[in-house]
Design a protein around this motif. Sequence first.
Motif, PDB file in Angstrom:
ATOM      1  N   ALA A 109       0.833  -1.206   0.000  1.00 56.69           N
ATOM      2  CA  ALA A 109       0.000   0.000   0.000  1.00 56.69           C
ATOM      3  C   ALA A 109       0.868   1.257   0.000  1.00 56.69           C
ATOM      4  O   ALA A 109       0.538   2.262  -0.659  1.00 56.69           O
ATOM      5  CB  ALA A 109      -0.917  -0.012   1.215  1.00 56.69           C
ATOM      6  N   HIS A 110       1.987   1.205   0.737  1.00 56.00           N
ATOM      7  CA  HIS A 110       2.898   2.352   0.771  1.00 56.00           C
ATOM      8  C   HIS A 110       3.421   2.677  -0.629  1.00 56.00           C
ATOM      9  O   HIS A 110       3.400   3.842  -1.058  1.00 56.00           O
ATOM     10  CB  HIS A 110       4.058   2.053   1.720  1.00 56.00           C
ATOM     11  N   PHE A 111       3.863   1.652  -1.361  1.00 56.40           N
ATOM     12  CA  PHE A 111       4.378   1.893  -2.706  1.00 56.40           C
ATOM     13  C   PHE A 111       3.267   2.348  -3.647  1.00 56.40           C
ATOM     14  O   PHE A 111       3.497   3.168  -4.539  1.00 56.40           O
ATOM     15  CB  PHE A 111       5.062   0.633  -3.241  1.00 56.40           C
ATOM     16  N   THR A 112       2.048   1.837  -3.441  1.00 58.13           N
ATOM     17  CA  THR A 112       0.916   2.308  -4.251  1.00 58.13           C
ATOM     18  C   THR A 112       0.649   3.785  -3.998  1.00 58.13           C
ATOM     19  O   THR A 112       0.396   4.562  -4.938  1.00 58.13           O
ATOM     20  CB  THR A 112      -0.338   1.488  -3.921  1.00 58.13           C
ATOM     21  N   LEU A 113       0.720   4.203  -2.729  1.00 58.63           N
ATOM     22  CA  LEU A 113       0.510   5.609  -2.395  1.00 58.63           C
ATOM     23  C   LEU A 113       1.644   6.485  -2.942  1.00 58.63           C
ATOM     24  O   LEU A 113       1.409   7.639  -3.327  1.00 58.63           O
ATOM     25  CB  LEU A 113       0.399   5.773  -0.875  1.00 58.63           C
ATOM     26  N   VAL A 114       2.838   5.930  -2.985  1.00 59.02           N
ATOM     27  CA  VAL A 114       3.949   6.666  -3.595  1.00 59.02           C
ATOM     28  C   VAL A 114       3.656   6.929  -5.075  1.00 59.02           C
ATOM     29  O   VAL A 114       3.877   8.038  -5.587  1.00 59.02           O
ATOM     30  CB  VAL A 114       5.276   5.891  -3.438  1.00 59.02           C
ATOM     31  N   ILE A 115       3.136   5.928  -5.764  1.00 60.77           N
ATOM     32  CA  ILE A 115       2.774   6.096  -7.179  1.00 60.77           C
ATOM     33  C   ILE A 115       1.677   7.149  -7.329  1.00 60.77           C
ATOM     34  O   ILE A 115       1.745   8.026  -8.203  1.00 60.77           O
ATOM     35  CB  ILE A 115       2.327   4.747  -7.777  1.00 60.77           C
ATOM     36  N   LEU A 116       0.652   7.075  -6.461  1.00 56.10           N
ATOM     37  CA  LEU A 116      -0.440   8.044  -6.527  1.00 56.10           C
ATOM     38  C   LEU A 116       0.074   9.455  -6.230  1.00 56.10           C
ATOM     39  O   LEU A 116      -0.300  10.422  -6.914  1.00 56.10           O
ATOM     40  CB  LEU A 116      -1.535   7.658  -5.526  1.00 56.10           C
ATOM     41  N   TYR A 117       0.932   9.585  -5.230  1.00 57.46           N
ATOM     42  CA  TYR A 117       1.495  10.893  -4.875  1.00 57.46           C
ATOM     43  C   TYR A 117       2.274  11.459  -6.065  1.00 57.46           C
ATOM     44  O   TYR A 117       2.169  12.648  -6.383  1.00 57.46           O
ATOM     45  CB  TYR A 117       2.413  10.732  -3.660  1.00 57.46           C
ATOM     46  N   THR A 118       3.056  10.595  -6.717  1.00 54.85           N
ATOM     47  CA  THR A 118       3.848  11.046  -7.871  1.00 54.85           C
ATOM     48  C   THR A 118       2.948  11.544  -8.989  1.00 54.85           C
ATOM     49  O   THR A 118       3.228  12.564  -9.632  1.00 54.85           O
ATOM     50  CB  THR A 118       4.736   9.897  -8.369  1.00 54.85           C
ATOM     51  N   ALA A 119       1.836  10.833  -9.226  1.00 45.99           N
ATOM     52  CA  ALA A 119       0.902  11.254 -10.276  1.00 45.99           C
ATOM     53  C   ALA A 119       0.288  12.610  -9.949  1.00 45.99           C
ATOM     54  O   ALA A 119       0.172  13.488 -10.829  1.00 45.99           O
ATOM     55  CB  ALA A 119      -0.192  10.202 -10.446  1.00 45.99           C
ATOM     56  N   VAL A 120      -0.104  12.809  -8.691  1.00 41.54           N
ATOM     57  CA  VAL A 120      -0.682  14.091  -8.293  1.00 41.54           C
ATOM     58  C   VAL A 120       0.357  15.201  -8.401  1.00 41.54           C
ATOM     59  O   VAL A 120       0.069  16.315  -8.866  1.00 41.54           O
ATOM     60  CB  VAL A 120      -1.243  14.012  -6.855  1.00 41.54           C
ATOM     61  N   HIS A 121       1.593  14.893  -7.982  1.00 44.33           N
ATOM     62  CA  HIS A 121       2.677  15.886  -8.063  1.00 44.33           C
ATOM     63  C   HIS A 121       2.903  16.312  -9.506  1.00 44.33           C
ATOM     64  O   HIS A 121       3.063  17.506  -9.804  1.00 44.33           O
ATOM     65  CB  HIS A 121       3.952  15.291  -7.466  1.00 44.33           C
ATOM     66  N   HIS A 122       2.926  15.350 -10.426  1.00 42.66           N
ATOM     67  CA  HIS A 122       3.118  15.674 -11.845  1.00 42.66           C
ATOM     68  C   HIS A 122       1.968  16.522 -12.376  1.00 42.66           C
ATOM     69  O   HIS A 122       2.181  17.435 -13.193  1.00 42.66           O
ATOM     70  CB  HIS A 122       3.260  14.393 -12.662  1.00 42.66           C
ATOM     71  N   ALA A 123       0.756  16.222 -11.907  1.00 43.47           N
ATOM     72  CA  ALA A 123      -0.401  17.015 -12.344  1.00 43.47           C
ATOM     73  C   ALA A 123      -0.270  18.466 -11.875  1.00 43.47           C
ATOM     74  O   ALA A 123      -0.557  19.409 -12.628  1.00 43.47           O
ATOM     75  CB  ALA A 123      -1.686  16.389 -11.809  1.00 43.47           C
ATOM     76  N   LEU A 160       9.077  10.763   0.660  1.00 41.47           N
ATOM     77  CA  LEU A 160       7.962   9.834   0.754  1.00 41.47           C
ATOM     78  C   LEU A 160       8.436   8.396   0.911  1.00 41.47           C
ATOM     79  O   LEU A 160       7.864   7.627   1.692  1.00 41.47           O
ATOM     80  CB  LEU A 160       7.091   9.982  -0.495  1.00 41.47           C
ATOM     81  N   LEU A 161       9.456   8.026   0.165  1.00 39.41           N
ATOM     82  CA  LEU A 161       9.943   6.652   0.273  1.00 39.41           C
ATOM     83  C   LEU A 161      10.439   6.339   1.682  1.00 39.41           C
ATOM     84  O   LEU A 161      10.330   5.205   2.150  1.00 39.41           O
ATOM     85  CB  LEU A 161      11.048   6.408  -0.756  1.00 39.41           C
ATOM     86  N   HIS A 162      10.982   7.363   2.344  1.00 35.46           N
ATOM     87  CA  HIS A 162      11.495   7.133   3.698  1.00 35.46           C
ATOM     88  C   HIS A 162      10.394   6.897   4.726  1.00 35.46           C
ATOM     89  O   HIS A 162      10.699   6.561   5.881  1.00 35.46           O
ATOM     90  CB  HIS A 162      12.373   8.309   4.130  1.00 35.46           C
ATOM     91  N   LEU A 163       9.147   7.069   4.322  1.00 38.68           N
ATOM     92  CA  LEU A 163       8.060   6.760   5.257  1.00 38.68           C
ATOM     93  C   LEU A 163       7.935   5.260   5.510  1.00 38.68           C
ATOM     94  O   LEU A 163       7.152   4.839   6.374  1.00 38.68           O
ATOM     95  CB  LEU A 163       6.738   7.311   4.716  1.00 38.68           C
ATOM     96  N   ASP A 164       8.720   4.446   4.778  1.00 43.34           N
ATOM     97  CA  ASP A 164       8.713   3.014   5.087  1.00 43.34           C
ATOM     98  C   ASP A 164       9.596   2.667   6.284  1.00 43.34           C
ATOM     99  O   ASP A 164       9.564   1.540   6.779  1.00 43.34           O
ATOM    100  CB  ASP A 164       9.147   2.203   3.862  1.00 43.34           C
ATOM    101  N   VAL A 165      10.383   3.639   6.757  1.00 41.10           N
ATOM    102  CA  VAL A 165      11.298   3.376   7.873  1.00 41.10           C
ATOM    103  C   VAL A 165      10.553   2.903   9.129  1.00 41.10           C
ATOM    104  O   VAL A 165      10.992   1.950   9.788  1.00 41.10           O
ATOM    105  CB  VAL A 165      12.168   4.613   8.159  1.00 41.10           C
TER     106      VAL A 165
END
Length: 679
Positions: A109-123, A160-165
């Motif tokens: 789910a974390h990696f899925t949210l990273v993908i979603l965050y990236t899409a929103v950031h690009h938008a 964002l990736l570091h939120l997996d720590v």
Amino acid sequence: MTFRWWCGVLRVRGKTDLFLVLLFAAGFAALPVFALMPSLWGFAVASAVSYAVDEVLHTRSPAFVRRLAALQLTRTMRFAVRTVMLLALADRMNAPAAVLVAALAVLSAHFTLVILYTAVHHAIRRRRTLPVVVRNLDMSGAGVPQSPPAFLYRRFLRKLLHLDVPAHAGLLVALAVGTWAPAGVGFVLTAGLSAAAVVALLGQLRRARRMPSGDEVIGEVNRQLAGYRPEVALYFSFASVSRDFMYQVNMWIETLEQLDRRPLIILRERASFRYLGRTRIPVVCVPKADDVAQLELPELRVVLYPGNAGKNVHMLRVAEAKHVFIGHGDSDKLASSNRVSKVYDEIWVAGRAGRDRYQRVRHAISDEAIVEVGRPQLSSIRLHADQVPGPLPTVLYAPTWEGWSDDDCHTSLIPMGVTLVERLLAENVRVVYKPHPLTGKRSRAAAEADRAVRALLRADNERRDAEWAEAAVAAARPRLAEIQARLGELSGRLAGDDAQQTREARVPEAGGEAEWQALRAEWHRIFWESRGPARHNVVLGQLPTLYECFDQADILISDVSSVVADFVASLKPYVLTNANDLPDEDFRAAYTTAGGAYLLDRSCARLPEILDSVRAPLHDPMASERRVLKDYVLGPDRPTSMERFNAAVNALAERSAAEQDERLGDGQRVAVGVSDEAA
């Protein structure tokens, strides 16, 4: 050689960075080993090392990180590898199935949210990309909304990736103590923080929807330009490498600010905008040709071009203005007498040497199109008579770069740079090494020679009073950084993306010039004093400036380039490298600036004799030749270069206005004739 080869392959700068790369590789290689053994503490240490060194390398060796990405070992992939290895460790240590499923679900789910965050950031970034970026015009009426907070917007993937720590740490703690509550806490923190980040950015996307359209922004720019009414424009384009070429614009800013006519700077690449020096002149960066055509500049009379680039044609089509190639320095390179210059109405050169250089390109440039205007930038250079020698002769070694191909390679770095610096160190002199900003960009041999020269100077500094020198440099560093930060503020380099830069753009207040000049003078004073009179210096950034290095030098060693022509203004001794070992007569016949130079062949055998011109100034046989050459290359001292340049701008602007009035008059007469005939 092996060490340098590895540094070149891995794109790192020295022993410390190479050690970090090896530590990074060892940490990653150890992860599957410790996961399969299994060894909890070994895995924890390897994981911590891989996290920490990864972050350090992003700061110290970005070129190595880019090399990893080119091999598909992106940051996201590295985080995914750690996650897979962690799950393998938990499985090997017989973690309950429920914990493994929860870990897999949360990290997926974390990696899925990273993908979603990236899409929103690009938008958001697409919506905030404006057709123009502006400085020194009041754009408060454009309606550009505030940029997202930096902690959400800048370097977002890294954060964002570091939120997996928390999930990683919680699971490792749970495996160590044998109870699964820490894992649950870590899973909740990772999932909750990731979801909160996405929700927060979605709120910023809603604000970004209020961005004005491109036409609205250009309309506001045109309204501001209509109030300013620019008459002269400096137009610059240099594609993807514009950051390294911005010296071509910055060297003309002070000259433009002293013109009688109202100037404007037009840039074509967004990257170049960030490296523009301080100026009170309005600046408009317009990446697309169609948007350039929408700029309304009815009173523009003269367009100045410091470089030849393909995108120049987008401005050359403006028939109402006169177009002038001013270049970025007078040199004997072929590029300084390019037949392409025929497309301009006039070509402005420093002195008679520039005129003669173009005349050698037969049937290309007419003599009437060439105007001698001097080099206004050189007015502050300290003259030879005003030089106060230090305890050691100071040699400025400023080689040019390798050029676009080996056919036009003028740099001395590859054939003789290392030998030259070794001989200089044997002569007990102080070396200031300032390579061209593009050195090593195309040629690996040039990059390796550049690194070798820096290593020689660094080693010799260590041999000298290193402890005292390093302490002085370290003590000066905070104040230098403070001054540079303030200079950045005065330059108009604001925080935020390009849209934020435009939103905050305002007409500059009067009075900033005095503070700017005072701070630059203080920066240079502290820099040179902290280095002492004997320490070698490698100059790579915008500060200290090339002309400040001129003032420090007792003698220049350089290649065929505009650096030599500019140094001639000081009347100090200078040396041209003759790396191809041409006979002196042939070399001097081929290159104008060799007329007042000492010549140095590849073996550098003449170096001790040449340095006598500094150690014993009465034995300087080229002094009289340099005085003659200065007038030939740079023009007379009176009237001043600034006066001649300003007069040339005024004369061409008046001619342009007269021709435009004549065209309008002809158009009106034609219209009247057609009307009478119809009647």
